[in-house]
Scaffold this motif. Structure first.
Motif, short mmCIF file in Angstrom:
data_model
loop_
_atom_site.label_atom_id
_atom_site.label_comp_id
_atom_site.label_asym_id
_atom_site.label_seq_id
_atom_site.Cartn_x
_atom_site.Cartn_y
_atom_site.Cartn_z
N LEU A 282 -13.84 3.45 4.75
CA LEU A 282 -12.77 2.62 4.65
C LEU A 282 -12.26 3.40 5.08
O LEU A 282 -11.41 4.78 4.63
CB LEU A 282 -12.26 2.07 3.46
N VAL A 283 -10.96 2.86 5.61
CA VAL A 283 -10.59 3.19 7.06
C VAL A 283 -8.92 2.48 6.25
O VAL A 283 -8.84 1.85 7.12
CB VAL A 283 -10.02 3.44 8.51
N HIS A 284 -8.23 3.39 6.38
CA HIS A 284 -6.64 2.83 5.40
C HIS A 284 -5.20 3.44 6.13
O HIS A 284 -5.38 4.73 5.97
CB HIS A 284 -6.72 2.31 4.71
N ASP A 285 -4.65 2.60 6.42
CA ASP A 285 -3.11 2.89 6.67
C ASP A 285 -2.40 3.39 5.16
O ASP A 285 -3.18 3.11 4.12
CB ASP A 285 -2.16 1.75 7.45
N GLY B 19 -3.73 9.18 9.99
CA GLY B 19 -2.15 9.97 10.59
C GLY B 19 -2.82 10.84 9.68
O GLY B 19 -3.59 11.80 9.96
N GLU B 20 -1.64 11.30 9.66
CA GLU B 20 -1.85 13.18 8.85
C GLU B 20 -3.33 13.36 7.88
O GLU B 20 -3.02 15.18 7.56
CB GLU B 20 -1.32 14.23 9.38
N GLY B 21 -2.79 12.87 6.59
CA GLY B 21 -2.68 12.62 5.47
C GLY B 21 -2.40 14.17 4.59
O GLY B 21 -0.67 14.30 4.61
N THR B 22 -2.76 14.81 4.05
CA THR B 22 -2.55 16.06 3.57
C THR B 22 -3.52 17.47 3.56
O THR B 22 -4.40 16.68 3.62
CB THR B 22 -2.85 15.70 1.37
N PRO B 23 -2.62 18.23 3.18
CA PRO B 23 -4.11 19.76 3.37
C PRO B 23 -5.57 19.77 2.63
O PRO B 23 -6.02 20.06 2.93
CB PRO B 23 -3.08 20.98 2.94
N ASP B 24 -5.04 18.83 1.15
CA ASP B 24 -6.43 18.96 0.58
C ASP B 24 -7.02 17.35 0.83
O ASP B 24 -8.72 17.66 0.38
CB ASP B 24 -6.07 19.33 -0.82
N ARG B 25 -6.52 16.61 1.87
CA ARG B 25 -7.44 15.11 1.71
C ARG B 25 -6.94 15.02 3.23
O ARG B 25 -5.74 13.81 3.44
CB ARG B 25 -7.05 14.34 0.71
N PRO B 26 -7.24 15.70 4.50
CA PRO B 26 -6.64 15.62 6.21
C PRO B 26 -7.61 14.06 5.63
O PRO B 26 -7.90 13.82 6.05
CB PRO B 26 -8.29 16.08 6.81
N GLY B 27 -6.06 13.52 7.01
CA GLY B 27 -6.67 11.83 7.86
C GLY B 27 -6.70 12.02 8.82
O GLY B 27 -7.25 13.22 9.47
N ALA C 70 -5.83 14.34 11.27
CA ALA C 70 -6.24 15.68 11.89
C ALA C 70 -7.84 16.15 12.01
O ALA C 70 -8.16 16.73 12.42
CB ALA C 70 -5.85 15.82 9.63
N LEU C 71 -8.85 14.39 11.14
CA LEU C 71 -9.61 15.49 12.01
C LEU C 71 -10.56 14.68 12.49
O LEU C 71 -10.76 15.30 13.11
CB LEU C 71 -10.70 14.06 10.60
N VAL C 72 -9.56 13.54 13.29
CA VAL C 72 -9.82 13.52 14.60
C VAL C 72 -9.82 15.05 16.30
O VAL C 72 -10.32 15.14 16.65
CB VAL C 72 -9.43 12.49 15.42
N ARG C 73 -8.77 15.79 15.36
CA ARG C 73 -8.58 16.70 16.92
C ARG C 73 -9.30 18.17 16.34
O ARG C 73 -9.68 18.59 17.18
CB ARG C 73 -7.32 17.48 16.11
N GLU C 74 -10.28 18.07 14.86
CA GLU C 74 -11.08 18.75 14.52
C GLU C 74 -12.56 18.80 15.11
O GLU C 74 -13.84 19.42 15.17
CB GLU C 74 -11.45 19.24 13.39
N ALA C 75 -12.45 17.07 15.81
CA ALA C 75 -13.67 16.77 15.86
C ALA C 75 -14.81 16.80 17.40
O ALA C 75 -13.52 17.00 17.70
CB ALA C 75 -13.74 14.38 15.76
N ASP C 76 -15.82 17.21 16.60
CA ASP C 76 -16.84 17.50 18.16
C ASP C 76 -17.42 16.14 18.86
O ASP C 76 -18.14 15.48 18.30
CB ASP C 76 -17.81 18.45 18.30
N PRO C 77 -16.63 16.26 19.81
CA PRO C 77 -16.84 14.36 20.66
C PRO C 77 -18.28 14.04 21.54
O PRO C 77 -18.99 13.53 20.33
CB PRO C 77 -15.60 14.25 21.46
N GLU C 78 -19.17 14.99 21.29
CA GLU C 78 -20.23 15.69 21.53
C GLU C 78 -21.46 15.01 19.92
O GLU C 78 -22.25 14.38 20.64
CB GLU C 78 -21.17 17.02 21.85
N ARG C 79 -21.09 15.56 19.39
CA ARG C 79 -21.39 15.30 18.28
C ARG C 79 -21.44 13.04 17.58
O ARG C 79 -21.88 13.05 16.86
CB ARG C 79 -21.35 16.18 16.89
N THR C 80 -20.81 12.17 18.87
CA THR C 80 -20.47 11.14 18.07
C THR C 80 -21.56 10.78 17.95
O THR C 80 -21.87 9.79 16.76
CB THR C 80 -19.89 10.57 19.85
N GLY C 81 -22.46 10.82 18.44
CA GLY C 81 -24.11 9.92 18.55
C GLY C 81 -23.83 8.47 19.49
O GLY C 81 -22.92 8.06 19.38
#
Length: 508
Positions: A106-109, A132-140, A143-154
């Motif tokens: 589930l993705v939610h605002d 959005g950004e979320g929190t340090p202990d629970r990245p939104g 934040a997750l997208v910035r660290e994601a490797d687009p080559e691993r999309t599948g």
């Protein structure tokens, strides 16, 4: 690329029109098709890291945003099933939907966190991601997208017959039903719009209606992306801001319900706003009142009106602007790749002018309801036409006129309200003996629900008490606007409430 599903569209746009603006959002931020495709790849990598694979349900609870579209297309590329959730639903309704579709993610605002927390115990959602950004202990998600490797999309290779989305429509039995829309359904409804509304790559569409509604999604967003046009994404509808967006961005396309258009015309900025670029106005939900036609025609604008249902992804008919006055009251001709017929009680096809049930067929018509084989079988005729449950007739020119609803559905401000759902809950209220819900005409919303009830002697039941009980159990737009106490409800010999008599008495 060998994908046939909608998940391939954005990647192909990256090849054919990478520098064209796909999305405008916020106070003028732009996203090109190349940037949009890259974001979809990164979101796909995030979803895959969260265990999403072919056939898994990915639910989204949030307002219009680039993230909404990114998650939808990313899910499609993975062969997953996108489930848009109406943001106006109460937590128990949200919980039911999540459980019914067995949402893996589930993705939610962030603003829906409280509703999600209440809804989750009823479901088996494995992963919850906040936008959005979320929190340090629970990245939104951002934040997750910035660290994601687009080559691993599948990438999966869904065909046109594979499910792309489950869109929930309130059922007459009081429970929402999930209409399974395939990649083919969504492709063909987009093609219908491209043909019948003449969508072109230079169009700029203002998206003010919620994307969780199938009309905004199937007949608004998808045709725009298919043609490589530009979409101005608005998180919510505010008339003054919408008028400013039209003038600022040179909007050419606008979709809404009659209430939307009335609110725009009633705004103080209406007369002074430059509307010269507007060329394509589409309206659904209910017929456009004459006063709205007059206001827009005074500005040189006319409407394409239409009729449809979730099960048709949702378009069934469209009335060309040239026929708006000549065929006033009609919802138009069948879409280019869609057929409509009228049948009688025996199933025989009726001639022009005869009133019967409206039936729809075409590649945009869904294959069935999620997990409900009996309801699916009941929804189709033996020769494969979808039974709309609505009454209407075709004129000699093939234009459709809707004359009633077998299902007693109420359409209020573009939202579908089914009386059976309300009646079920009304029966739980202490003091209520029996209840019937009808739609009563309303100048602003088209229709509003009224509850007609019988009560136990001495019981204290009134509008405020009923609304207080229902508030939080159902979406607020479903709350009865009035509660009328009667000695008894008119019934047939078999015990069914004669709603036609109630409508004649209270809504006439």
């Amino acid at each position: 690329m060998h994908q046939h599903g909608i998940g391939a569209w954005v990647a192909k746009r990256r090849l054919t029109s990478p520098d064209r603006v796909a999305l405008i959002h916020g106070e003028g931020s732009t996203v090109t098709y190349a940037q949009f495709a890259d974001a979809v790849d990164r979101v796909g990598a995030v979803l895959r890291e969260h265990g999403v694979g072919v056939g898994d349900a990915v639910a989204y609870l949030g307002e219009n945003s680039p993230e909404f579209l990114e998650v939808m297309f990313a899910a499609a590329r993975l062969g997953a099933v996108f489930v848009p959730v109406n943001t106006r639903l109460a937590p128990p309704e949200i919980g039911y939907l999540l459980a019914d579709c067995d949402a893996r993610v589930l993705v939610h605002d962030p603003e829906f966190a409280a509703s999600v927390a209440t809804a989750l115990p009823a479901a088996r959602v494995r992963q919850v991601v906040v936008t959005g950004e979320g929190t340090p202990d629970r990245p939104g998600l951002a934040a997750l997208v910035r660290e994601a490797d687009p080559e691993r999309t599948g990438r999966a290779d869904p065909g046109l017959a594979d499910p792309a989305a489950i869109v929930y429509t309130s059922g007459t039995t009081g429970r929402a039903k999930g209409a399974v829309l395939t990649h083919g359904n969504l492709t063909w409804v987009a093609l219908n719009c491209v043909v019948d509304y003449d969508v072109v790559s230079t169009d700029v569409a203002l998206m003010i209606s919620p994307l969780f509604h199938v009309a905004s999604l199937g007949m608004g967003a998808l045709p725009v992306i298919l043609k490589g046009a530009t979409m101005v994404v608005e998180r919510g509808f505010e008339p003054g801001r919408a008028l400013a967006r039209i003038a600022r961005h040179g909007v050419t396309m606008l979709s809404g319900v009659p209430t939307t258009y009335q609110l725009l015309a009633d705004h103080p900025a209406w007369a002074s706003t430059d509307l010269s670029t507007l060329a394509k106005l589409t309206c659904g939900g209910s017929a456009v009142p004459t006063r709205i036609l007059d206001a827009y025609e005074a500005r040189g604008l006319s409407f394409s009106q239409g009729y449809g249902m979730t099960e048709a992804s949702p378009g069934a008919t469209a009335l060309p602007p040239a026929l708006t006055r000549a065929k006033q009251g009609s919802v138009g001709l069948p879409h280019f790749f869609t057929d409509v017929r009228i049948t009688g009680p025996t199933g025989a096809v009726l001639p022009a002018g005869a009133v019967g049930e409206i039936e729809v067929a075409g590649p945009n018509v869904f294959p069935g309801y999620h997990g409900l084989p009996a309801a699916t079988a009941e929804a189709f005729t033996p020769d494969g036409w979808f039974r709309s449950g609505d009454l209407g007739h075709l004129d000699a020119d093939g234009c459709l006129y809707v004359t009633g609803r077998l299902k007693d559905m109420i359409i209020s401000g573009g939202e579908n309200i089914y009386p059976a759902e309300l009646e079920l809950l009304l029966g739980e209220i202490d003091g209520v003996v029996s209840a019937a819900v009808i739609g009563v005409p309303d100048d602003r919303w088209g229709e509003v629900p009224w509850a007609i009830v019988t009560v136990r002697e001495g019981a204290a039941v009134d509008t405020d008490a009923v609304r207080a009980y229902l508030d939080g159990r159902i979406a607020r737009y479903k709350l009865p606007k009035n509660v009328v106490i009667v000695d008894e409800l008119p019934r047939t010999a078999s015990g069914k409430v004669r709603k036609a008599e109630l409508r004649a008495r209270f809504a006439g």
